[in-house]
Design a protein around this motif. Structure first.
Motif, PDB file in Angstrom:
ATOM      1  N   THR A  36       0.835  -1.204   0.000  1.00 31.03           N
ATOM      2  CA  THR A  36       0.000   0.000   0.000  1.00 31.03           C
ATOM      3  C   THR A  36       0.868   1.252   0.000  1.00 31.03           C
ATOM      4  N   GLU A  38       0.481   5.451   0.859  1.00 30.02           N
ATOM      5  CA  GLU A  38      -0.286   6.567   1.404  1.00 30.02           C
ATOM      6  C   GLU A  38       0.555   7.823   1.236  1.00 30.02           C
ATOM      7  N   TRP A  47      -2.502  11.279   6.536  1.00 30.76           N
ATOM      8  CA  TRP A  47      -2.273  10.256   5.519  1.00 30.76           C
ATOM      9  C   TRP A  47      -3.548   9.919   4.773  1.00 30.76           C
ATOM     10  N   LYS A  48      -3.442   9.888   3.456  1.00 33.24           N
ATOM     11  CA  LYS A  48      -4.550   9.514   2.568  1.00 33.24           C
ATOM     12  C   LYS A  48      -4.040   8.416   1.643  1.00 33.24           C
ATOM     13  N   PRO A  49      -4.898   7.468   1.307  1.00 33.36           N
ATOM     14  CA  PRO A  49      -4.446   6.449   0.359  1.00 33.36           C
ATOM     15  C   PRO A  49      -4.152   7.062  -0.995  1.00 33.36           C
TER      16      PRO A  49
END
Length: 120
Positions: A36, A38, A47-49
């Motif tokens: 993943t 972020e 934090w955002k994906p």
């Protein structure tokens, strides 16, 4: 006339910063598969994906040497971002201070075992 100028100025100052659709290519130079990604403005913990391209969602691991497009909404004044990668082995590293305004390609890598980010 001054009333309208003051009202216009008040509306301008009260308006939130507009976000822009933005993307950059992330290259995995770490030698480890990334599960993943972020992103957050440098120095924040917001934090955002990273919204990855369709092909990345079908094959969710970013293999060493592979690249993926990361999409985000960014305020027009924000250029520096940190990238947080979670690897297949469940470890996480933060790659700090990538400039996405001046660079379309960013490589995350380990230099002497420490996370670094560079522009291509």
């Amino acid at each position: 006339m001054h009333y309208l100028t003051g009202l216009t100025l008040a509306l301008f100052v009260a308006s939130p910063a507009l976000a822009e659709d933005w993307d950059f290519v992330l290259i995995n130079g770490t030698g480890k598969p990334i599960k993943t990604v972020e992103i957050a403005p440098t120095g924040s913990t917001d934090w955002k994906p990273g919204l990855e391209e369709e092909a990345a969602r079908r094959a969710p691991v970013i293999k060493p040497g592979a690249r993926t497009t990361v999409r985000l909404d960014r305020p027009s004044s924000q250029c520096r971002y940190d990238v947080r990668a979670t690897f297949e082995d469940a470890t996480t590293m933060v790659f700090a201070n990538g400039n996405i305004c001046d660079n379309s390609y960013l490589t995350v890598k380990l230099t002497g075992g420490k996370p670094s980010i560079s522009a291509n």
